[in-house]
Write an enzyme that holds these catalytic residues in place. Structure first.
Site, mmCIF file in Angstrom:
data_model
loop_
_atom_site.group_PDB
_atom_site.id
_atom_site.type_symbol
_atom_site.label_atom_id
_atom_site.label_comp_id
_atom_site.label_asym_id
_atom_site.label_seq_id
_atom_site.Cartn_x
_atom_site.Cartn_y
_atom_site.Cartn_z
ATOM 1 N N HIS A 38 0.950 -1.198 0.007
ATOM 2 C CA HIS A 38 -0.015 -0.080 0.141
ATOM 3 C C HIS A 38 0.690 1.241 -0.172
ATOM 4 O O HIS A 38 0.919 1.943 0.941
ATOM 5 C CB HIS A 38 -0.884 0.150 1.266
ATOM 6 N N SER A 41 -1.037 4.692 0.772
ATOM 7 C CA SER A 41 -1.759 4.929 2.207
ATOM 8 C C SER A 41 -0.553 5.341 2.989
ATOM 9 O O SER A 41 -0.481 5.841 4.091
ATOM 10 C CB SER A 41 -2.344 3.590 2.536
ATOM 11 N N HIS A 78 -1.901 -1.618 7.168
ATOM 12 C CA HIS A 78 -1.604 -1.697 5.658
ATOM 13 C C HIS A 78 -0.697 -0.799 5.244
ATOM 14 O O HIS A 78 0.179 -0.853 4.325
ATOM 15 C CB HIS A 78 -2.807 -1.587 4.980
ATOM 16 N N ARG A 324 -17.912 -20.518 38.713
ATOM 17 C CA ARG A 324 -17.389 -18.914 38.402
ATOM 18 C C ARG A 324 -17.249 -18.282 39.757
ATOM 19 O O ARG A 324 -16.243 -17.385 39.693
ATOM 20 C CB ARG A 324 -18.758 -18.354 37.902
ATOM 21 N N GLU A 372 -17.150 -5.382 24.766
ATOM 22 C CA GLU A 372 -16.358 -6.688 24.779
ATOM 23 C C GLU A 372 -15.031 -6.753 23.894
ATOM 24 O O GLU A 372 -14.057 -7.042 24.275
ATOM 25 C CB GLU A 372 -17.071 -7.890 24.623
#
Lengths: 630, 630
Positions: A38, A41, A78, A324, A372
């Protein structure tokens, strides 16, 4: 503008300008020589990186593992030609390696950066992950290490479409990470055309400010403006993370491609590369170094070994304790002995029992709220800083972070994930809360360890083992309370199993993990009433699985196996068993595989285990059916 | 305030107020009777929902499948007591069902809403998903159906920590979804304590406005304010989605718990429930209905069957064509015959070849930019509106959306996912871009279909089959171009396979899918030079797998199987084969399982397949080794 800037290091602007040209030239040369990559970029961000590396980044390139170094993360992975050209420019990668290694087989200069390079903290290339991991590193710096290193993250503009970027900024502002600087390379063009927001710097500004960041905007090709912004960003004096919005031009420096669509991820053909290099002033081998960190800076927390060998919680066989809960108690005990154990949770710490650790060691507990992806990314960041992170949430919700977990493995991060409330065992909450894919998901991660204990004693032992387990490790815990099965001094090595019933007359083997172990035991008792001896195996280590014990059981019971798992039939315990058995030579198997095959609803644990066909009655029936077959 | 509002329907404020009380009482009664559930999270939103359902929601409760109905999605699915109490209040669920069914085994009133109820569009309960799916429904309404239904989504405040919420608002504003109204129940308390932003309505406002929404703020317990906001929101006249920030009190209506921590997800004990119901004025059985939609409204797009049986692209054996390219061509052909086929992509349509469809049918193509969660959620939304969505990105990046894929199955959505650039085959880009877990991930989804074709002809056939496949279906495509293997008239049923080589003297079976099929064929050719006949199976249908053909191969080749897959060893093709074989009676297997076991780097396709041990040479060697064992 230039007169106002206070150069923090020796690289002057003329040198930085020449450095930026060289970074562009080398990005072109390396990608053209590789035939992929790339360059455009890379070229958009070259000026910003030249000033950053030459004048602001405090980094001892000869001591990449120094605790005092700043961190430089390419969230836009990239742009690896740019990153590797920087490594050449600071003198740690040779021009030859850059030209013959980039993207080649066996080379450390991979298509996207990974930590096979000593200067790379984490693998990037799945967009929207570098900044969240940077938040984890900055959390460690600000709240644990307490060293004034800065975390510089180069982001693409396209990747701000990922929600994970906003989870990251949200947590960065919540935790006042003034040591985090995100530089967004706003070059307006994504892979297949314009980005959503183009050069609408105001829109980016509103979003970043709304999420609590200090925002600085610059012309990303004006070295003095860049320098001013980096100087301001580096002050670390505020209580906010900084976002630098750099308006840039994709392909900058080569007029044939500047701001043109259709040049994403494409190296220039050789003739174009020649023209581009000529336009940029030709090849060069400038070596540039920026400021050094204070080498004396040392983390506030020093790892140490446990002062005693028996510090884990102990449980009495027969007592009913949820695994748990045992996790929370074991984690807290670990925290007492390991000053570098850190815990994180996704706003369910009263369910996962991570709250026990949070109460005991609030300074080493980090609430990630319901995010999460950031939960896992923060754990990866703590791993970068050599902490021992444990991240917990409902097992089902780790599916939210699967891309981060997959990439953690590529990053060779050491992260411990603990998922509670697995399977239909949870009962009334229904299928949205039931992890029924997690074992498959976690097993498929490269180099992972997957553990699923059936009682409190084995849970505590496995939590302790996880502290020393490298790579991605996963512990599945259960909601309900079940009897302690093991003696306090039993051992539970990773890769082992427990044979809970066995005898010379065993006719069938019952294999479970977690809740189904208890049902296998009950089924064995029922079978025994009819004089049928069943071997029972607790396969608490799902990956790696104990192939030796499994092979012995196959030999002893004429290949008759009943595997019962609170999971979909694909990729979980059943696959762990068959994979282990079929990896060596010819095998004759008579397998009854009990798993959750239909979509469950609500109900009691007993109703749902029965409806799924994985309870004591079904295990017993399956064993009898195998025996009836001969 | 009340005098200014224009009541859009017959339910007056006094009735709405009484309705809100009843919703609270019934939320308490149902959860207390079930012994679990979330009364306090229901009570905070009861006033908003009473006004919405009584005066604004255009819904024919007797015709839940009417195309003209508004949509009501509880993104905070744990407020199911409130939702089900609404169903009682509009007269479609009896009080008896509510009291005896909620969260009970076999009942449709599950712990979190699922589409087993005819009024529920999608399963929720994994937070941060209802709004993204609502965006998909609203996209269909605004850009395809062109019916003035509104999509009302009740969100929790905690779930705004999920990045997916911001992906959703971003796309809602990009696509000018003025038919989408997100109502955020800002009750300040999450599961384990205060939310990040508490009652900082200004902070929420800044964020939502920065992401392009029109924001309205209300006291969520002032019916007139609520009514005004809903009236404004419902105008649909602007070009923005609306976010209503309702400042509410958790547990509102029962003074013992109002705004108290420690009451998330807990039903009241019976004595408390009695006091709460008394404080709320007692039980009632009010029936309230709001406005009806214009029943004559019909979608602008009418589904129709293909006008010809042979409209799919045809390929000539031997031509080299990438399966990803065949996907683009097949999808475009489908689009020509099925007016309700819709395509979406995550900013890589020039790599997945979805761009071919986008060019041919721009009105039915939706660019999701780099937001894979929203990519899948939008597809689910289109499924709700009975479109046939195909969503594509790099196979690796579907890991980003695994929670959405899992929940799509719980939602019984019909979504087609297409992942390109799978495995080490992709070459130089390196491991971040290599899907090596996707088969495991997709197989573990309840009721899923997993397809992995090896050539253009089979790809086209399978894309056509996916249009008629219910549930979550997944097609894995390959980056490189490989020869067409099949004749134009070959058929490829889901659940089938192709035996490419077979004979009476077959000594070993080689099983591949996708790229490894070509290597299996080449290996068979090499073995044949030494007089070893190998059966070759293209297991293009990974789930369901063709157990009949596999069993026949085992019988014919004395159980000798070589399985080669461009995937990690867990949960993929190897598991599909062994699961299919071991599901019926005793089996004797001699398995060589070739898969990607180590972390790959960059390189050419050939180098990486060889390094992973899954190329022709390794397949040949594995076959010889099996034969040498006997």
């Amino acid at each position: 503008m230039e007169s106002n800037s206070r150069p923090p290091a020796g690289t002057d602007f003329d040198t930085a300008r020449q450095f930026a040209r060289q970074l562009r030239v080398d990005s072109i040369r390396s990608s053209t020589s590789a035939g992929s990559g790339h360059p455009t970029s890379s070229m958009s961000a070259a000026d910003v990186l030249a000033v950053l590396v030459g004048r602001h980044l405090r980094y001892d390139w000869d001591r990449p593992h120094s605790d005092a170094n700043d961190h430089l993360i390419f969230s836009k992975g990239h742009a690896s030609p740019l990153l590797y050209s920087i490594y050449k420019g600071v003198g740690v990668v040779s021009d030859e390696e850059l030209m013959t290694g980039y993207r080649r087989f066996g080379s450390r200069l991979e298509g996207h950066p990974t930590p096979v390079l000593p200067w790379v903290d984490v693998a990037t290339g799945s967009l929207g992950q570098g900044l969240p991991v940077g938040v984890g590193v900055a959390l460690a710096g600000k709240h644990l290490d307490r060293i004034p290193y800065r975390v510089w993250v180069l982001c693409g503009d396209s990747e701000t479409a990922e929600g994970s970027i906003w989870e990251a900024l949200d947590k960065a502002s919540y935790y006042q990470l003034s040591n985090l600087i995100a530089i967004v390379d706003v070059n307006r063009l994504g892979q297949r055309g314009p980005t959503e927001l183009g050069w609408d710097i105001d829109a980016y500004t509103r979003r970043a400010e709304a999420f609590g960041a200090r925002v600085l905007t610059v012309d990303g090709h004006d070295l003095a403006e860049i320098d001013d912004a980096l100087t301001t960003a580096a002050d670390g004096g505020g209580a906010k993370p900084t976002v630098i919005l750099a308006r840039t031009v994709k392909g900058r420096g080569f007029s044939e491609v500047e701001d043109h669509e259709g040049w994403h991820g494409k190296p220039f053909p050789k003739d174009m590369a020649v023209r581009a290099i000529a336009e940029l002033g030709g090849e060069s081998n400038l070596v540039v170094r920026g400021p050094l960190p204070d080498a004396a800076a040392a983390p506030a927390i020093t790892p140490s070994e446990p002062s005693t060998s028996s510090f884990m919680p102990r449980y009495s066989p027969g007592d009913k304790i949820a695994t748990r809960k045992a996790y929370g108690e074991a984690l807290t005990a670990l925290g007492d002995q390991y000053p570098n154990v850190v815990a994180l949770d996704g706003e369910v710490s009263n369910s996962t029992y991570a709250e026990q650790f949070a109460k005991a060691y609030p300074g080493r507990y980090f609430e990630m709220f319901i995010a999460e992806q950031q939960l896992v990314a923060s754990a990866v960041g703590f791993s970068v800083r050599h902490y021992i992170p444990f991240a917990s949430t409902f097992a089902a919700f780790f599916t939210r972070a699967y891309d981060f977990i997959r990439m953690a493995a590529v990053s060779q991060a050491n992260v411990r994930l603990v998922g509670s409330h697995a399977g239909v065992e949870i009962g009334a909450d229904g299928p949205s809360q039931m992890a029924l894919e997690d074992l498959a998901m976690m097993r498929a991660v490269q180099g992972s360890t997957v553990l699923y204990p059936s009682d409190a004693t084995s849970t505590a032992a496995l939590v302790r083992a996880m502290a020393d387990t490298s790579g991605v490790s996963y512990l599945r815990t259960t909601r309900g309370a079940y009897p302690v099965l093991y003696d306090e001094d039993d051992t539970f090595p990773v890769g082992g199993s427990k044979v809970l019933r066995s005898g010379s007359a065993d006719a069938v083997t019952l294999i479970g993990a977690g809740v189904t172990v208890h049902h296998c035991l009950a089924a064995a008792d029922r079978l025994a009433q009819d004089g049928i001896q069943a071997r029972v195996i607790d396969l608490y280590s799902v990956k790696p699985a104990d192939s030796r014990t499994l092979h012995a059981a196959v030999a002893a019971t004429q290949g008759r196996l009943v595997v019962a798992e609170d999971h979909h039939p694909e990729g979980g315990l059943g696959s762990a068993v068959t994979d282990a058995l079929l990896s060596e030579g010819a095998q004759t198997l008579r397998l009854a595989h009990l798993a959750v095959r239909e979509l469950p609803g609500s109900g009691t644990t007993e109703e749902l285990l029965a409806a799924a066909g994985i309870d004591v009655r079904h295990i017993e029936s399956a064993a009898r059916a195998l025996l009836a077959e001969g």
